[in-house]
Design an enzyme around this catalytic site. Structure first.
Site, PDB file in Angstrom:
ATOM      1  N   CYS A 189       0.816  -1.224   0.000  1.00 21.22           N
ATOM      2  CA  CYS A 189       0.000   0.000   0.000  1.00 21.22           C
ATOM      3  C   CYS A 189       0.847   1.271   0.000  1.00 21.22           C
ATOM      4  O   CYS A 189       0.339   2.348  -0.280  1.00 21.22           O
ATOM      5  CB  CYS A 189      -0.949   0.007   1.187  1.00 21.22           C
ATOM      6  SG  CYS A 189      -2.003  -1.442   1.235  1.00 21.22           S
ATOM      7  N   HIS A 198      -2.757   7.218   3.186  1.00 20.34           N
ATOM      8  CA  HIS A 198      -3.262   5.979   2.603  1.00 20.34           C
ATOM      9  C   HIS A 198      -4.688   5.754   3.120  1.00 20.34           C
ATOM     10  O   HIS A 198      -4.968   5.908   4.302  1.00 20.34           O
ATOM     11  CB  HIS A 198      -2.357   4.817   2.999  1.00 20.34           C
ATOM     12  CG  HIS A 198      -2.886   3.492   2.571  1.00 20.34           C
ATOM     13  ND1 HIS A 198      -3.375   3.282   1.298  1.00 20.34           N
ATOM     14  CD2 HIS A 198      -3.038   2.322   3.237  1.00 20.34           C
ATOM     15  CE1 HIS A 198      -3.786   2.035   1.206  1.00 20.34           C
ATOM     16  NE2 HIS A 198      -3.599   1.433   2.369  1.00 20.34           N
ATOM     17  N   ASN A 208      -9.882   0.387   0.414  1.00 20.85           N
ATOM     18  CA  ASN A 208      -8.427   0.360   0.338  1.00 20.85           C
ATOM     19  C   ASN A 208      -8.009  -0.225  -1.011  1.00 20.85           C
ATOM     20  O   ASN A 208      -8.238  -1.403  -1.272  1.00 20.85           O
ATOM     21  CB  ASN A 208      -7.904  -0.497   1.502  1.00 20.85           C
ATOM     22  CG  ASN A 208      -6.390  -0.601   1.534  1.00 20.85           C
ATOM     23  OD1 ASN A 208      -5.701  -0.193   0.598  1.00 20.85           O
ATOM     24  ND2 ASN A 208      -5.872  -1.160   2.610  1.00 20.85           N
TER      25      ASN A 208
HETATM   26  N1  COA Z   1     -18.770  -7.623   9.684  1.00 23.62           N
HETATM   27  C1  COA Z   1     -19.199  -7.886  10.924  1.00 23.62           C
HETATM   28  N2  COA Z   1     -18.394  -8.292  11.918  1.00 23.62           N
HETATM   29  C2  COA Z   1     -17.090  -8.442  11.631  1.00 23.62           C
HETATM   30  C3  COA Z   1     -16.568  -8.201  10.348  1.00 23.62           C
HETATM   31  C4  COA Z   1     -17.460  -7.783   9.348  1.00 23.62           C
HETATM   32  N3  COA Z   1     -17.071  -7.518   8.099  1.00 23.62           N
HETATM   33  N4  COA Z   1     -15.234  -8.433  10.369  1.00 23.62           N
HETATM   34  C5  COA Z   1     -14.919  -8.806  11.621  1.00 23.62           C
HETATM   35  N5  COA Z   1     -16.039  -8.820  12.377  1.00 23.62           N
HETATM   36  C6  COA Z   1     -16.173  -9.163  13.793  1.00 23.62           C
HETATM   37  C7  COA Z   1     -15.040 -10.008  14.316  1.00 23.62           C
HETATM   38  O1  COA Z   1     -15.289 -11.370  14.029  1.00 23.62           O
HETATM   39  C8  COA Z   1     -15.086  -9.718  15.788  1.00 23.62           C
HETATM   40  O2  COA Z   1     -16.101 -10.482  16.369  1.00 23.62           O
HETATM   41  P1  COA Z   1     -15.891 -11.156  17.815  1.00 23.62           P
HETATM   42  O3  COA Z   1     -15.700  -9.993  18.746  1.00 23.62           O
HETATM   43  O4  COA Z   1     -17.185 -11.884  17.999  1.00 23.62           O
HETATM   44  O5  COA Z   1     -14.700 -12.006  17.681  1.00 23.62           O
HETATM   45  C9  COA Z   1     -15.540  -8.261  15.848  1.00 23.62           C
HETATM   46  O6  COA Z   1     -16.119  -7.969  14.562  1.00 23.62           O
HETATM   47  C10 COA Z   1     -14.432  -7.279  16.138  1.00 23.62           C
HETATM   48  O7  COA Z   1     -13.336  -7.578  15.342  1.00 23.62           O
HETATM   49  P2  COA Z   1     -12.020  -6.737  15.419  1.00 23.62           P
HETATM   50  O8  COA Z   1     -11.015  -7.327  14.471  1.00 23.62           O
HETATM   51  O9  COA Z   1     -11.594  -6.533  16.839  1.00 23.62           O
HETATM   52  O10 COA Z   1     -12.543  -5.337  14.869  1.00 23.62           O
HETATM   53  P3  COA Z   1     -11.763  -3.989  14.727  1.00 23.62           P
HETATM   54  O11 COA Z   1     -12.433  -2.920  15.485  1.00 23.62           O
HETATM   55  O12 COA Z   1     -10.280  -4.150  14.932  1.00 23.62           O
HETATM   56  O13 COA Z   1     -11.972  -3.647  13.185  1.00 23.62           O
HETATM   57  C11 COA Z   1     -10.743  -3.803  11.128  1.00 23.62           C
HETATM   58  C12 COA Z   1     -11.503  -4.560  12.219  1.00 23.62           C
HETATM   59  C13 COA Z   1     -10.192  -4.804  10.146  1.00 23.62           C
HETATM   60  C14 COA Z   1     -11.710  -2.861  10.435  1.00 23.62           C
HETATM   61  C15 COA Z   1      -9.596  -2.981  11.769  1.00 23.62           C
HETATM   62  O14 COA Z   1      -8.865  -3.788  12.679  1.00 23.62           O
HETATM   63  C16 COA Z   1      -8.646  -2.405  10.764  1.00 23.62           C
HETATM   64  O15 COA Z   1      -9.002  -1.569   9.964  1.00 23.62           O
HETATM   65  N6  COA Z   1      -7.364  -2.815  10.809  1.00 23.62           N
HETATM   66  C17 COA Z   1      -6.392  -2.339   9.882  1.00 23.62           C
HETATM   67  C18 COA Z   1      -6.616  -2.980   8.542  1.00 23.62           C
HETATM   68  C19 COA Z   1      -5.808  -2.344   7.459  1.00 23.62           C
HETATM   69  O16 COA Z   1      -5.562  -1.180   7.484  1.00 23.62           O
HETATM   70  N7  COA Z   1      -5.426  -3.156   6.471  1.00 23.62           N
HETATM   71  C20 COA Z   1      -4.756  -2.730   5.327  1.00 23.62           C
HETATM   72  C21 COA Z   1      -3.398  -2.233   5.603  1.00 23.62           C
HETATM   73  S1  COA Z   1      -2.666  -1.528   4.215  1.00 23.62           S
END
Ligand code: COA
Length: 326
Positions: free
Chosen positions: A113, A252, A282
């Site tokens: 990215c 980004h 993204n």
């Molecule tokens: N819809 C509904 N629920 C979802 C889901 C979706 N699409 N994806 C994950 N969940 C659930 C998980 O299973 C988890 O459930 P649980 O508590 O029962 O286990 C819950 O939501 C919370 O998950 P978590 O991973 O803690 O959420 P979060 O607040 O960290 O948000 C992201 C998840 C991926 C949005 C966030 O961590 C993020 O943006 N991370 C960086 C990703 C990134 O930038 N990637 C590219 C880099 S270049």
């Protein structure tokens, strides 16, 4: 050392929209969850046959037209991508063929990215050294080709698109400063483990779905915030500037919550932050490229403005640069 500036920007987004509501029908998710956790409302998906070089071609045609250059005036083409047309030849070589850029040398750059920021700084250095005059850089991704539409934790985040810029030498900068960093010890946080030389395509790879993106989202979130702040601060310090000098911050576009946390800690006014993550998700290397192009198209970039590009991605890698718009 010669100065370098951007003289043309272009973008291409596939026409097919995949909304959060559409995703509700594919995986167990909701518009509400995606919107509150990421800020994303929809993303674009390439048609069959629309490869990274095809997206790059359309973005590049626009950038070249705006730069007032013909393809045969290009000395170098750099394509930043993690979704190349093929393992080889490079997507940059395919782009050269589409454009008929007969005088250009071509290579791909792999910095996930952060790829467009790495490409921009690489092109700047080639111009500064006097090796090349006119360089086309492109961030182009068909992330849908490595997205597991059975994995709700990743498939809601990504989209396809391309952004291009033409750089040339200049009397005044242009590019002022940059900072890069990498941490290969954190490579397993975000990767496509299968399909490369470590685990060549096999029935097992297909069964494990390891040819798709795997991500530890929660861990990555915290690291991304820290590194994006760190790299922007280093680039600004090298440029002898402060955050209040920044006219437009182009981060980004991975997640609105990451962007909010970074800009708050840097102390950048919300009016000065460019956002389009809601429309495209993204797009990896294409995100900062498309954002820069759209900011320019919307008249948000004027002469002498200080622009900061700031990105991070799988590797891990991160990088930023400061540009004075000339
Ligand atoms: N819809 C509904 N629920 C979802 C889901 C979706 N699409 N994806 C994950 N969940 C659930 C998980 O299973 C988890 O459930 P649980 O508590 O029962 O286990 C819950 O939501 C919370 O998950 P978590 O991973 O803690 O959420 P979060 O607040 O960290 O948000 C992201 C998840 C991926 C949005 C966030 O961590 C993020 O943006 N991370 C960086 C990703 C990134 O930038 N990637 C590219 C880099 S270049």
């Amino acid at each position: 050392m010669r100065a370098a500036k951007i003289i043309g920007l272009g973008k291409y987004l596939p026409s097919r929209r995949l909304t959060n509501k559409d995703l509700e029908k594919i995986v167990d998710t909701s518009d509400e969850w995606i919107t509150t956790r990421t800020g994303i409302k929809e993303r674009r998906i390439a048609k069959e046959g629309e490869s990274a070089s095809m997206l790059a071609y359309k973005a590049s045609q626009e950038a070249l037209k705006r730069a007032g250059l013909t393809p045969d005036e290009l000395d170098l083409i750099i394509v930043a991508t993690i979704t190349p047309d093929m393992n080889f030849p490079s997507t940059a070589c395919f782009l050269q063929k589409h454009l008929k850029a007969v005088n250009a040398s071509c290579f791909d750059l792999s910095a996930a990215c952060a790829g467009f920021v790495y490409a921009a700084v690489t092109a700047w250095q080639y111009i500064a050294s006097g090796l090349y005059d006119n360089i086309l850089i492109v961030g182009s991704e068909v992330i849908s080709s490595i997205t597991d539409f059975k994995d709700r934790s990743t498939c809601v985040l990504f989209g396809d698109g391309a952004g291009a810029a033409v750089l040339t030498y200049s009397k005044t900068p242009g590019f002022i400063s940059s900072d890069f960093g990498s941490d290969g010890f954190l490579s397993d946080i975000l990767s496509v483990p299968g399909g490369g030389s470590q685990q060549p395509i096999s029935q097992k790879v297909l069964d494990d779905r390891s040819h798709y993106i795997k991500m530890k989202g929660n861990e990555l979130f915290r690291i991304a915030v820290r590194l994006m702040i760190q790299t922007a601060e280093i680039s600004l310090k090298k440029a002898g500037l402060k955050t209040e000098d920044v006219s437009l911050f182009i981060p980004h576009q991975a997640n609105k919550r990451i962007i909010d946390a970074v800009s708050k800690r840097l102390g950048i006014d919300s009016q000065k932050i460019f956002l389009n993550v809601d429309q495209y998700g993204n797009m990896s290397s294409a995100s900062t490229a498309v954002a820069l192009c759209e900011a320019w198209e919307k008249g948000m970039i004027k002469k002498d403005d200080i622009i900061v590009l700031d990105a991070f991605g799988g590797g891990l890698v991160w990088g930023s640069c400061v540009i004075k718009w000339t």
